[in-house]
Write an enzyme that holds these catalytic residues in place. Structure first.
Site, PDB file in Angstrom:
ATOM      1  N   ASP A   1       0.690  -1.318  -0.059  1.00  0.00           N
ATOM      2  CA  ASP A   1       0.056   0.114   0.114  1.00  0.00           C
ATOM      3  C   ASP A   1       0.945   1.259  -0.101  1.00  0.00           C
ATOM      4  O   ASP A   1       0.545   2.418  -0.248  1.00  0.00           O
ATOM      5  CB  ASP A   1      -0.994   0.023   1.190  1.00  0.00           C
ATOM      6  CG  ASP A   1      -0.271  -0.236   2.262  1.00  0.00           C
ATOM      7  OD1 ASP A   1       0.332   0.683   2.906  1.00  0.00           O
ATOM      8  OD2 ASP A   1      -0.204  -1.162   3.022  1.00  0.00           O
TER       9      ASP A   1
ATOM     10  N   GLU B   1       8.023  -6.319  -3.001  1.00  0.00           N
ATOM     11  CA  GLU B   1       6.570  -6.802  -3.002  1.00  0.00           C
ATOM     12  C   GLU B   1       6.165  -7.945  -3.726  1.00  0.00           C
ATOM     13  O   GLU B   1       6.646  -7.994  -5.021  1.00  0.00           O
ATOM     14  CB  GLU B   1       5.691  -5.849  -3.143  1.00  0.00           C
ATOM     15  CG  GLU B   1       3.961  -6.064  -3.225  1.00  0.00           C
ATOM     16  CD  GLU B   1       3.359  -6.400  -2.113  1.00  0.00           C
ATOM     17  OE1 GLU B   1       2.844  -7.658  -2.104  1.00  0.00           O
ATOM     18  OE2 GLU B   1       3.664  -6.011  -0.946  1.00  0.00           O
TER      19      GLU B   1
ATOM     20  N   ASP C   1       7.246  -5.428   6.549  1.00  0.00           N
ATOM     21  CA  ASP C   1       5.544  -4.813   6.563  1.00  0.00           C
ATOM     22  C   ASP C   1       4.637  -5.648   6.083  1.00  0.00           C
ATOM     23  O   ASP C   1       4.136  -5.669   5.007  1.00  0.00           O
ATOM     24  CB  ASP C   1       5.550  -3.591   5.826  1.00  0.00           C
ATOM     25  CG  ASP C   1       4.184  -2.838   5.984  1.00  0.00           C
ATOM     26  OD1 ASP C   1       3.209  -3.125   6.722  1.00  0.00           O
ATOM     27  OD2 ASP C   1       3.967  -1.603   5.305  1.00  0.00           O
TER      28      ASP C   1
END
Length: 282
Positions: A96, A115, A164
């Site tokens: 995000d 990611e 994260d």
């Protein structure tokens, strides 16, 4: 899961995230902005009157416009003010872009953002505009890859590695294992650290204890700390700072002055764990 609810003959859609079979959190859905399955997970974005846009992965809340700053500031800033001079940063997960947004407030030289799911990145760019801005920054390199595989294959080293991740299920499960943290440690420069989110102290305490045992086998300094995240399970979240040479109880610079939640007093308070956690992880 989307559940219809009748209220005075008017249908109201709700998203319900169950934290246990008998407890959880719900959001009414004003509009569904995105709902598709990627090769890795189900991705949804919907609008809620109180929280704005909300991102879900496999039915679990990842971020909201309303309260993202609680989580992202507490994940990023304790590490950045503790490290003597962070220049080369690695972010694993965080599609995000919220962690990226906070890191770029500092005069870092490079931020490598890894990611696994490119579809999360595309959804983030469309619905959370700070991500597009961050990816345009010349210091940022986006790599679509599995985080563990990247750590094993790269020859690069970093000052801070931010993990994260989402919950330890699906594509994020590998980011919670000992092998991952061993690989992360091997990619650290001197005076460096790994900072990760580790779960809810209310619902995930057994998992936090299990992680504590593993971390203490690998790192000299294992400092858990906490902060509120209203949309996450239990409303309070736990993070961990891992290093062989840097202790986050000692700050190397003052926190930035334009943040919404984090400051020097919050930093000190966050590492003061309540007895029910402190005794459990010793």
């Amino acid at each position: 899961m989307t559940c219809p609810k009748k209220d005075k003959d008017m249908e109201v859609k709700e998203i319900r995230e169950h934290h246990t079979p008998s407890a959880g959190i719900f959001f009414t859905v004003d509009s569904v902005l995105y709902s598709k399955r990627s090769p890795y997970q189900k991705i949804e974005v919907f609008e809620n009157e109180s929280f704005g846009k909300i991102l879900l992965l496999d039915d679990l809340v990842q971020t909201t416009e309303k309260d993202e700053f609680f989580y992202h500031e507490m994940l990023v800033h304790p590490g950045c003010v503790t490290h003597p001079s962070p220049k080369d940063i690695l972010v694993i997960g965080g599609g995000d872009g919220g962690a990226l947004k906070e890191i770029l407030r500092y005069p870092v030289e490079t931020v490598c953002h890894v990611e696994i799911d490119s579809q999360v990145i595309e959804v983030g760019k469309e619905h959370f505009p700070w991500l597009s801005t961050c990816l345009e920054d010349e210091r940022v390199e986006l790599i679509i890859s599995d985080g563990l595989e990247f750590l094993k294959e790269t020859g690069r080293t970093f000052d801070i590695i931010f993990v994260d991740s989402s919950e330890p299920v699906g594509p994020s499960a590998v980011l919670h294992r000992k092998e991952f943290y061993m690989s992360a440690k091997a990619r650290l420069n001197a005076d460096s650290a790994v900072v990760a989110q580790i779960g809810s102290p209310l619902y995930h305490l057994d998992f936090i204890k299990e992680c504590s045992v593993t971390f203490k086998e690998l790192f000299k300094f294992v400092r858990f700390y906490m902060g509120p995240v209203p949309s996450y399970p239990g409303g309070s979240w736990c993070y961990v700072f891992l290093s062989d040479s840097v202790d986050p109880l000692t700050l190397n610079r003052n926190p930035l002055s334009d943040l919404k939640y984090y400051n020097q007093e919050i930093h000190r308070a966050a590492f003061a764990l309540p007895p029910f956690i402190k005794e459990y992880i010793q």
